[in-house]
Enzyme design. Structure first.
Site, PDB file in Angstrom:
ATOM      1  N   ASP A  81      -0.049  -3.308  -1.512  1.00  0.00           N
ATOM      2  CA  ASP A  81      -1.564  -3.588  -1.860  1.00  0.00           C
ATOM      3  C   ASP A  81      -1.683  -2.741  -3.231  1.00  0.00           C
ATOM      4  OD1 ASP A  81      -2.204  -1.622  -0.757  1.00  0.00           O
ATOM      5  OD2 ASP A  81      -3.925  -2.782   0.325  1.00  0.00           O
ATOM      6  N   SER A  82      -0.711  -1.821  -3.472  1.00  0.00           N
ATOM      7  CA  SER A  82      -0.733  -0.770  -4.873  1.00  0.00           C
ATOM      8  C   SER A  82      -0.517  -1.918  -6.317  1.00  0.00           C
ATOM      9  CB  SER A  82       0.312   0.335  -4.775  1.00  0.00           C
ATOM     10  OG  SER A  82       1.136  -0.194  -4.173  1.00  0.00           O
ATOM     11  N   ASP A  84       1.266  -6.537   2.248  1.00  0.00           N
ATOM     12  CA  ASP A  84       0.115  -6.001   2.652  1.00  0.00           C
ATOM     13  C   ASP A  84      -0.739  -6.696   2.511  1.00  0.00           C
ATOM     14  OD1 ASP A  84       0.258  -3.381   2.588  1.00  0.00           O
ATOM     15  OD2 ASP A  84      -0.248  -2.494   0.802  1.00  0.00           O
ATOM     16  N   LYS A 119       1.721  -6.115   7.399  1.00  0.00           N
ATOM     17  CA  LYS A 119       1.007  -4.250   7.107  1.00  0.00           C
ATOM     18  C   LYS A 119      -0.322  -4.572   6.680  1.00  0.00           C
ATOM     19  CE  LYS A 119       1.715  -0.765   4.193  1.00  0.00           C
ATOM     20  NZ  LYS A 119       0.371  -0.127   3.650  1.00  0.00           N
ATOM     21  N   GLU A 145      -4.223  -2.121   7.353  1.00  0.00           N
ATOM     22  CA  GLU A 145      -4.551  -0.654   7.457  1.00  0.00           C
ATOM     23  C   GLU A 145      -5.853  -0.435   8.669  1.00  0.00           C
ATOM     24  OE1 GLU A 145      -6.636   0.795   3.256  1.00  0.00           O
ATOM     25  OE2 GLU A 145      -3.931   0.228   2.882  1.00  0.00           O
ATOM     26  N   GLU A 186       0.063   8.107   5.632  1.00  0.00           N
ATOM     27  CA  GLU A 186      -0.068   8.778   3.929  1.00  0.00           C
ATOM     28  C   GLU A 186      -0.943  10.243   4.238  1.00  0.00           C
ATOM     29  OE1 GLU A 186      -1.337   5.165   1.418  1.00  0.00           O
ATOM     30  OE2 GLU A 186      -1.658   6.780  -0.037  1.00  0.00           O
TER      31      GLU A 186
HETATM   32  O1  KIV Z   1       0.362  -0.518  -1.227  1.00  0.00           O
HETATM   33  C1  KIV Z   1       0.825   0.914  -0.944  1.00  0.00           C
HETATM   34  O2  KIV Z   1       1.885   0.862  -1.622  1.00  0.00           O
HETATM   35  C2  KIV Z   1       1.445   1.290   0.412  1.00  0.00           C
HETATM   36  C3  KIV Z   1       2.582   1.964   0.649  1.00  0.00           C
HETATM   37  C4  KIV Z   1       1.776   2.973  -0.427  1.00  0.00           C
HETATM   38  C5  KIV Z   1       2.496   2.782   2.040  1.00  0.00           C
HETATM   39  O3  KIV Z   1       0.248   0.998   0.907  1.00  0.00           O
END
Ligand code: KIV
Length: 287
Positions: A66-67, A105, A135, A137, A204
């Site tokens: 989600d970056s 994500d 994924k 968090e 992280e």
């Molecule tokens: O969203 C993302 O790119 C991430 C990584 C930095 C682990 O969660």
């Protein structure tokens, strides 16, 4: 629901990629789990089909992170990411890869409400993208949700330590675990996530001692980012490691200066257009 076609294979007749990557057997979640303590796992973020094509031969896992909030959409943080964004970018990355396992994500707000909410949204992401896993968090509070998903056929990667979706609570992206109490909480979070069935955990932005302790304690592979070389694998945001941005976190190694390469090429093009030295006869359809 997205209205775009959900083709899960690349249309090689329309792709600009040359040569077309040869289909290979994809790495599976059980095989990733078996890599605990073995050859380090290589993971990078990917958001587009071409990026996936270029990264796939070298990576074990591609994370549709989600970056993309900051990297693709210019948002200030990941809180604004939607299911639609993750579904569309996830499908593109699956179309562009043949070897790596693709993990998508879950966006902020799509899984924290209840295990049932998480299941509905995770199932949608797997159906619409063809990805192998999602994924999420969070730590102990999310363990029941992770258990609910894994028991119903959805592989889950955890993410502990610095969890960017919690930026409004954390107040920034500083390193986590500096106090004894916070360090203990992060280790407990990782252990709970692993016991709930996560097949792998991203750690992280924590002090190295915490990453080492977690890696020694949990049965699944840990993937470090700003954590420790002793983790079972590493991940970086691809655009950071390629040098697309001027400002990157301390833990990023810039393997290229892509912003310099692109600026140089575009300046040369602009100069040539202005001096009428582009296009040359080679690039013209003469009658
Ligand atoms: O969203 C993302 O790119 C991430 C990584 C930095 C682990 O969660």
């Amino acid at each position: 629901m997205s209205t775009l076609p959900k083709t899960l294979t690349l249309d090689t007749s329309t792709s600009r990629a040359n040569p077309t990557p040869q289909p290979m057997k994809r790495l599976t979640v059980p095989r990733i789990r078996q890599r605990k303590g073995g050859e380090p796992l290589v993971m990078l973020t990917a958001y587009t089909v071409r990026q996936a094509q270029l990264l796939d031969p070298h990576c074990d896992m591609l994370l549709v992170g989600d970056s993309l909030a900051q990297v693709i959409y210019g948002l200030p943080h990941t809180v604004g990411v939607t299911m639609e964004m993750m579904a569309l970018h996830g499908a593109a990355v699956v179309r562009g890869s043949y070897h790596a396992a693709v993990i998508v994500d879950m966006p902020f707000g799509s899984y924290e409400g209840s295990p049932e909410q998480a299941f509905d949204n995770a199932a949608r992401l797997l159906k619409e993208t063809g990805a192998a896993a999602v994924k999420v968090e969070g730590g102990r509070v999310l363990a029941p949700t992770i258990e609910f998903l894994t028991q119903r056929g959805i592989p889950v990667m955890g993410h502990v330590g610095l969890t960017p979706q919690a930026v409004n609570i954390l107040g920034g992206y500083g390193v986590r675990g500096k106090s004894e109490e916070e360090a203990r909480a992060i280790v407990d979070d990782a252990v709970a996530v692993a016991q709930a069935g996560a097949f792998s955990i991203v750690i992280e932005g924590v002090l190295e001692s915490i990453a080492i302790e977690i890696t020694g304690k949990v049965a699944c592979p840990t993937i470090g980012i700003g954590a420790s070389a002793q983790c079972d694998g590493q991940v970086l945001v691809t655009d950071d490691m390629l040098g697309m941005f001027e400002r990157v976190p301390k833990f990023v190694k810039r393997y290229q200066d892509m912003s310099g390469v692109i600026s140089g090429a575009v300046k040369e093009y602009a100069d040539q257009v202005r001096s009428r030295s582009f296009p040359t006869p080679d690039q013209i359809y003469a009658g």
